[in-house]
Each structure stands twice: as C-alpha cells, then as structure tokens.
Design a protein around this motif. Structure first.
Motif, PDB file in Angstrom:
ATOM      1  N   GLY A 123      -5.213 -20.481 -15.456  1.00 28.70           N
ATOM      2  CA  GLY A 123      -5.702 -21.806 -15.861  1.00 28.70           C
ATOM      3  C   GLY A 123      -7.070 -21.738 -16.496  1.00 28.70           C
ATOM      4  N   TYR A 124      -7.482 -20.529 -16.920  1.00 26.54           N
ATOM      5  CA  TYR A 124      -8.812 -20.303 -17.486  1.00 26.54           C
ATOM      6  C   TYR A 124      -9.885 -20.616 -16.461  1.00 26.54           C
ATOM      7  CZ  TYR A 124     -10.954 -18.832 -21.852  1.00 26.54           C
ATOM      8  OH  TYR A 124     -11.569 -18.098 -22.819  1.00 26.54           O
ATOM      9  N   ARG A 125      -9.581 -20.295 -15.195  1.00 27.36           N
ATOM     10  CA  ARG A 125     -10.571 -20.510 -14.134  1.00 27.36           C
ATOM     11  C   ARG A 125     -11.448 -19.269 -13.997  1.00 27.36           C
ATOM     12  NH1 ARG A 125      -6.215 -23.754 -11.901  1.00 27.36           N
ATOM     13  NH2 ARG A 125      -7.113 -25.632 -10.981  1.00 27.36           N
ATOM     14  N   LYS A 126     -12.671 -19.500 -13.569  1.00 28.94           N
ATOM     15  CA  LYS A 126     -13.597 -18.381 -13.378  1.00 28.94           C
ATOM     16  C   LYS A 126     -13.392 -17.795 -11.983  1.00 28.94           C
ATOM     17  CE  LYS A 126     -17.875 -18.862 -14.884  1.00 28.94           C
ATOM     18  NZ  LYS A 126     -18.147 -18.010 -16.040  1.00 28.94           N
ATOM     19  N   ILE A 127     -13.344 -16.498 -11.905  1.00 33.15           N
ATOM     20  CA  ILE A 127     -13.022 -15.853 -10.631  1.00 33.15           C
ATOM     21  C   ILE A 127     -14.174 -15.969  -9.626  1.00 33.15           C
ATOM     22  CG2 ILE A 127     -13.821 -13.483 -11.106  1.00 33.15           C
ATOM     23  CD1 ILE A 127     -11.082 -12.563  -9.903  1.00 33.15           C
ATOM     24  N   ARG A 133     -11.092 -20.200  -6.759  1.00 34.08           N
ATOM     25  CA  ARG A 133     -10.509 -19.193  -5.861  1.00 34.08           C
ATOM     26  C   ARG A 133      -9.642 -19.866  -4.794  1.00 34.08           C
ATOM     27  NH1 ARG A 133     -13.121 -14.190  -5.943  1.00 34.08           N
ATOM     28  NH2 ARG A 133     -12.851 -13.890  -3.693  1.00 34.08           N
ATOM     29  N   GLU A 134     -10.144 -20.981  -4.226  1.00 35.62           N
ATOM     30  CA  GLU A 134      -9.379 -21.718  -3.207  1.00 35.62           C
ATOM     31  C   GLU A 134      -8.049 -22.178  -3.779  1.00 35.62           C
ATOM     32  OE1 GLU A 134      -9.505 -22.394  -0.061  1.00 35.62           O
ATOM     33  OE2 GLU A 134     -11.449 -21.459   0.342  1.00 35.62           O
ATOM     34  N   HIS A 135      -8.106 -22.763  -4.967  1.00 37.35           N
ATOM     35  CA  HIS A 135      -6.883 -23.308  -5.559  1.00 37.35           C
ATOM     36  C   HIS A 135      -5.850 -22.211  -5.810  1.00 37.35           C
ATOM     37  CE1 HIS A 135      -4.215 -25.774  -8.039  1.00 37.35           C
ATOM     38  NE2 HIS A 135      -4.159 -24.724  -8.836  1.00 37.35           N
ATOM     39  N   VAL A 136      -6.277 -21.153  -6.482  1.00 39.88           N
ATOM     40  CA  VAL A 136      -5.325 -20.093  -6.847  1.00 39.88           C
ATOM     41  C   VAL A 136      -4.843 -19.346  -5.601  1.00 39.88           C
ATOM     42  CG1 VAL A 136      -5.033 -17.961  -8.163  1.00 39.88           C
ATOM     43  CG2 VAL A 136      -6.253 -19.886  -9.181  1.00 39.88           C
ATOM     44  N   ALA A 137      -5.750 -19.091  -4.672  1.00 36.88           N
ATOM     45  CA  ALA A 137      -5.341 -18.409  -3.430  1.00 36.88           C
ATOM     46  C   ALA A 137      -4.313 -19.258  -2.685  1.00 36.88           C
ATOM     47  CB  ALA A 137      -6.569 -18.147  -2.552  1.00 36.88           C
ATOM     48  N   ALA A 181      -8.661 -17.208   0.348  1.00 36.83           N
ATOM     49  CA  ALA A 181      -9.501 -17.099  -0.852  1.00 36.83           C
ATOM     50  C   ALA A 181     -10.449 -15.908  -0.768  1.00 36.83           C
ATOM     51  CB  ALA A 181     -10.275 -18.396  -1.067  1.00 36.83           C
ATOM     52  N   ASP A 182     -10.938 -15.635   0.453  1.00 40.43           N
ATOM     53  CA  ASP A 182     -11.911 -14.530   0.533  1.00 40.43           C
ATOM     54  C   ASP A 182     -11.247 -13.158   0.422  1.00 40.43           C
ATOM     55  OD1 ASP A 182     -10.758 -14.278   2.984  1.00 40.43           O
ATOM     56  OD2 ASP A 182     -12.540 -14.851   4.137  1.00 40.43           O
TER      57      ASP A 182
END
Ligand code: SF4
Length: 670
Positions: free
Chosen positions: A334-338, A344-348, A355-356
C-alpha cells in the motif's frame, strides 16, 4: 483468444494471444488503443516456444526433483539463519514481477525469513522520480493522469526519455503537442521533437535550474497558482539567484536562447506536461534533478490541473506496482513506510503476526549487492526476476560479491548470466503461462490472464515461495486471485490503496486507477485535481542545487559514457536476446561515438572498441554518428559490458546508482 498484456515494458500494451501463439494488439487498452505494438511485443509469442527454456530444477548444475531442490534450499536457509541471524539471508526481486508476486515476496522476506534484507531492481529504475514526487506531492504515481491526456496538450517536455525506441506506441500520444526533448544524444525521440536541448551528461539539474531562473526573470511564473496550491516558492526563488542563464549555458552547453525558447513555449501553452525518464533520474543527484523539473512545473502552474502536469515515464513492466507492495527495502504494501508504527500494525494484522516481529528497513539494491558475502552482510541470496550480473552498476564487482555467497538461488525461465552462477535454479512460469496484475506507467492496474499451460516441470515463483515457506513453518497462498484479495486488505488505507479493485472490475473496465479505496469507487485517474497528498494539500517546492557528476572526465578517462536502451531489447536482454527476429534486428552491443572523436582516436565504423573505466572494461563494435556529443560515447546495457563500466555512486535519497554518466577511456582494440 486470450486478452492479456505485453511481457515487457511499463506501457503494458494490450494484446491478444490466439491460436498458434499469434499475437495481435488489442484496441480497448488506452496505452495502445491505436492498435500499435513494438517489435518486442509482436514477437513475444516466441518467448513461450524458444528452445532455451528451463524445465527442471538444477542443483549445482544437475537436474533434480522439485522436492529435492526445495528441501536443499530450505535446509541451507535454516542453517545460514541459525549461524548468521535472519539478515544472513537476502531477497532480491524485480520490476517485472506481478503485484501478487511482489507482495508475496515482501511478506515471505519479513514473515518467513524475518530478514530486513530485501530490495529489487526497480531501485535502478524510477526511484529518484519516486523520491522527488513524494517530496513534492506526498505521493508517487508515475504519471498521475491517463496517458491519453498527453495528446490534448500544446507542449510536452521530456527530460531524459527516449520513448520512440523504448516504447514506440507512446509516440502516438505525442502526435498533437509540440515536443521538447532534453537528451545528450539526438535520439529517435529527439529527431521527432520540435526542440532538442542537448546538455553535457550529468548537467540536467543545472539546466532545470536555469530554465526556472529564466521563467522567474521573464515573469512567466503562474503566481496565482503558486499562491493557491503550493508552499515554499520564495525559498526556491532565492536559491536560484546564482543560476543565471549564461552560467548554465557554460555548464550544460545548451545556448540561452534555446532554454528561453523551451520555457516560453511551456509558459505560453494552455496545457503542458513535463515528463522525466531515466536519463534525468539515473544519477547520484537524480532526486534533486527531478525536484528541479517539478519546481519548474509548479512555477508554471502545471501539476494538478486537468490537461497539464508532471509525470515520470516508468520503464519496467511493473516498475510502478513493484514498488507499491513491499519488495522495496523501506516499504510495506500500500506504499506504506516500514518504519511507520501504524503501517506496521495494519500490515502485521493482515499477516497475522505481531507488529514487532517485522524487521525494519534494509539495504537498498546496490548496497545489498555490495554487502553480499562480506562480514556482517548476507550469506545467501534468493533472486526473483532479475539478472544483476548484467544490469547492476560495477557489474564485475557485483559478480564477485555474488560468487562469495554461501548460497545463491534463482527463479528464472531461461539460464540468465546470474542463474548460471546459482547453486539452485528453479524453472518458473512466465507472463502468458500465469495470471496476475500489473500496474502500468499511468497507475492503471491491469490484468494479465493466463493464455497457455506452462511446460511440464515448470512452476510459478509463487509455488517456490510457498514451498520454501512451508518448509520453514509457514503457509503461503499460491493462487493469484486469492493473493490479490489479501493484497487489497493489506493496501487498504495506504497511499496505493487497491482495496476497491477486483479481477472482475479490471477485466470489465480495462484497468482501474489506484487509489481505489472502496468497491464502488471509480478509481482515480487524476489524483491531484483538488489537492495534493501532502498534509496541507499543497504541493511543495524543494530547493536544490546543481553539483558535478560523481565522476568527471580527466586525463586518464577523458570521455563521458552514457548508457541506455535500443528498440529490439529489454533490460538485461535475458528474454530478448533469445528471440531470433530481435537478435537479427540488434545482434550485438555497440559503442556510439561522434565522427570527430572517432577520427581523433583513429576508429572506423565496425572496429572493435575497448572502453575502460575505473571499474572495468567492455568491448563493442564502433558506430560513428553525429547524433552524439563529441565528448560522450553511448553504449546500450542489454549485453555484458556497459555495466562493467558504470559508476555505483548513489543518490543520497533514492539510493539510485549513477548509470547515466561516468568517465571512460576509449581505444581501438588492436
Ligand atoms: S515492449 Fe512496451 S511498447 Fe513494446 S509492445 Fe510491449 S508494452 Fe508495448
């Protein structure tokens, strides 16, 4: 008949595959609705039949069963991770992979391998334009307008792009406007242009600064637009004070009256576009160069207006989508920054992991290749859809780094130069043998549909990833449509939001533009009409300053080298160098040099020429042409040689290597 798209460049021309693998153009896809394809597209069917196809996994050069190869790789990966940690394993992807593959590769690296060491060859493509677009507009979508808009413009300026050779059907969109080309060579595109500015290699940034200086001096700035839709102009205006045109002429070699002619044409146009290509972007100052052209576009009031704008002409087939879904070292889907905690929360959450547990940003493409086998660097490399031994800068050094690995694994459908070095080669499906989505240079998401069954013994990259993931204790999906559904959820809420796009919609609507945040959303062909994707909705001027190329000419290396493409070949040539009509059209590498330089060096047409730089040496046939500057030679990079010479000096922001200019010595080979 199966409706699909071309296997090669970012135009992603629509094509049909009929009986006997006959290729014909579609007329329902705007990029090539005129019914055009280039020679690469017309001959694409031969990719499916040429006799050099890999059909069996190879372990140290010997054919083995799939399970044997997968078991071997999984065991070696586990051992290397145990000894060197997760970052002991690296993954390198490609801008030709479908969105589904790019997404799965990013997830595989972060979840199954736990490595931060993933990047892709798209870093070598448009990363400077992407970085500059994000700075200015808050979003990077190559061309934030449909390609068909170009035909309605009065003027189009193309800085460092040779579309007449790289993607010929593009030229049909330029038949209406006056075209201004900036290029050190009088390319096929420059020959079609109304005006050609021919700067010294490595000086596009100075040229853009000089043009904006002139626009300000001649009171051509669209002050109302600047006041209403931008921030930061005063700082840029001040920063330009010393870039008076005569100074720029001395640096670039472009006469002031030519610069003024270009600026006045752009300013007088009712509708105009400024486009950049690799010629302006592949520099150690590529991001700043693109920022300077965007500043010019903003000062003239172009971006975010229907019928005008700035855009980047992406090169690789999925160069755009490839950078949106997580195979870049610093990005998540989604062109999110890592490094963004919310991203991170959303994708994890979509991936079902804490997320961690996700690693942080890794090394950029060249830095990753440069670190292979070094203390603290990766010991294993998994390579998908890339041939860095040919396409990376300082290619001999890269080959040495690859040779120092404990494990090299490639997925390929032919024995590329890099696959030939691998411990394990997986034979994978290509293009018409599989389905998946591609995002073209306009940001239009397209569907490539499977047209033929793959050869026996061949599996998809997705099967390779799932097979390795399973052996490492993870379950990965292999069906493209199911992966796309997961990608939609992972991208939801991101800049490149695909959540409203489905295979059915793409097929019915002939492509859907992102962002498309809801199923009923029409997609967004022109995302900046109302506001830019910045916190305050305004585009940002970015002050930049010119500096010399990372490597200037001197007594030992007195000539500039510039590299690029020819019509008949694509990227490293692994595909096109195996297609008979394309080999016939362009059988060998060449060095293009000006008649005056040729005379000075006692070189005649057809002589074998040795070109040397501080990094290596390449040989090729001499072509004498007054289309090139006297101080510059040109070599295409589709064969071994050109990238042995190129300079891996990196742009500080985009980490783009300086492919387009370095210093070389040129001699007739005795
Ligand atoms: S290579 Fe590019 S321009 Fe040529 S047919 Fe394919 S998509 Fe079209």
């Amino acid at each position: 008949m199966t409706n699909t798209h071309c296997p090669y460049c970012a135009l992603q021309c629509g094509m049909e595959i009929g009986p006997g693998l006959a290729i014909s153009p579609r007329t329902d896809i705007p990029a090539n609705a005129s019914g055009a394809l280039c020679q690469k597209g017309w001959t694409a069917g031969e990719l499916l039949t040429n006799g050099e196809r890999l059909t069996t996994p190879l372990l140290h050069g010997e054919p083995v069963e799939w399970d044997v190869a997968l078991d071997y790789v999984a065991e070696r990966l586990a051992a290397i991770r145990a000894e060197h940690g997760p970052d002991g394993v690296a993954v390198f992807g490609g801008g030709g992979l479908t969105n589904e593959k790019a997404y799965t590769l990013g997830k595989f690296a972060r979840v199954a391998l736990g490595t931060s060491q993933i990047d892709y060859n798209g870093r070598f493509c448009m990363s400077s334009a992407a970085a500059a677009s994000i700075k200015a507009f808050g979003m990077d979508r190559g061309m934030p307008f449909p390609i068909t808009d170009l035909a309605e413009a009065d003027v189009v300026l193309l800085a460092g792009g040779n579309v007449a050779e790289t993607m010929p059907p593009f030229v049909r969109h330029l038949s209406g406007p006056r075209v201004i080309v900036i290029d050190p060579r009088r390319t096929q595109t420059a020959k079609l242009a109304w005006l050609h500015l021919q700067p010294t290699p490595g000086t596009d940034l100075a040229l853009a600064l000089g043009m904006l200086h002139l626009a300000i001096a001649d009171e051509l700035v669209d002050e109302a637009y600047v006041a209403a839709r931008t921030t930061g102009f005063e700082e840029v205006r001040t920063s330009l004070a010393s870039w008076w045109p005569e100074r720029v002429e001395r640096i670039t070699g472009v006469p002031v009256y030519r610069m003024r002619q270009a600026v006045r044409a752009l300013a007088a146009a009712g509708n105009a576009y400024i486009l950049t290509g690799r010629g302006a972007e592949q520099h150690a100052k590529g991001t700043d160069t693109v920022s300077a052209f965007i500043n010019l576009a903003l000062a003239l009031g172009l971006p975010g207006r229907h019928g005008s704008g700035y855009g980047c002409v992406t090169g690789q087939g999925n160069g755009q989508g490839g950078r949106e879904h997580g195979q870049k070292a610093d990005q998540l889907p989604g062109y999110r920054k890592i490094d963004d905690p919310a991203a991170r929360e959303h994708v994890a959450g979509v991936w079902g992991v804490p997320a961690d547990s996700l690693p942080g940003p890794g090394r950029s493409a060249y830095e990753l290749l440069d670190a292979l086998g070094t203390p603290g660097g990766p010991r294993a490399l998994l390579l998908f859809g890339s041939n860095p031994v040919i396409s990376a800068p300082a290619a001999e050094h890269v080959a040495e780094r690859i040779a120092s690995l404990d494990l090299l694994v490639t997925c390929d459908f032919v024995m590329s130069e890099t696959a030939a070095l691998a411990d394990v080669v997986f034979p994978v499906t290509q293009w018409a043998e599989e389905s998946g989505t591609m995002t073209n240079l306009e940001g239009r998401v397209l569907l490539r549909s499977q047209a033929v069954a793959p050869p026996e013994g061949v599996r998809s990259d997705l099967d390779v990833i799932a097979g390795l993931a399973e052996r490492l204790g993870h379950r990965f999906e292999t069906e493209p449509v199911k992966i796309f559904d997961e990608l939609r959820r992972a991208s939801k809420g991101g800049l490149a939001d695909y959540s409203g796009i489905t295979y059915e919609r793409i097929a019915a609507e002939k492509g859907v533009f992102w962002p498309c945040p809801e199923p009923g959303h029409p997609g967004t062909p022109r995302p900046f009409l109302d506001s830019f994707a910045t916190p305050d909705g305004r585009a940002r001027f970015v002050p930049v300053q010119h500096r010399p190329a990372a490597e200037e000419t001197d007594e030992d290396y007195p000539v500039y080298l510039s590299t690029g493409r020819v019509l008949a070949h694509y990227q490293s040539g692994a595909q096109t160098r195996r297609i008979a009509p394309l080999v016939q059209a362009a059988p060998e590498p060449f060095v293009e040099l000006h008649p005056d330089l040729a005379e000075q060096l006692d070189i005649s047409p057809g002589d074998i020429v040795r070109v040397s730089s501080r990094r290596g040496e390449g040989k090729a046939v001499a072509r004498i042409s007054d289309a090139i500057r006297r101080d510059t030679v040109f070599m295409p990079f589709h064969w071994e040689g050109a990238n042995r010479l190129t300079n891996p000096a990196l742009d500080p922001t985009s980490r783009m290597p300086e492919f387009k200019v370095c210093a070389v010595r040129v001699e007739r080979d005795s």
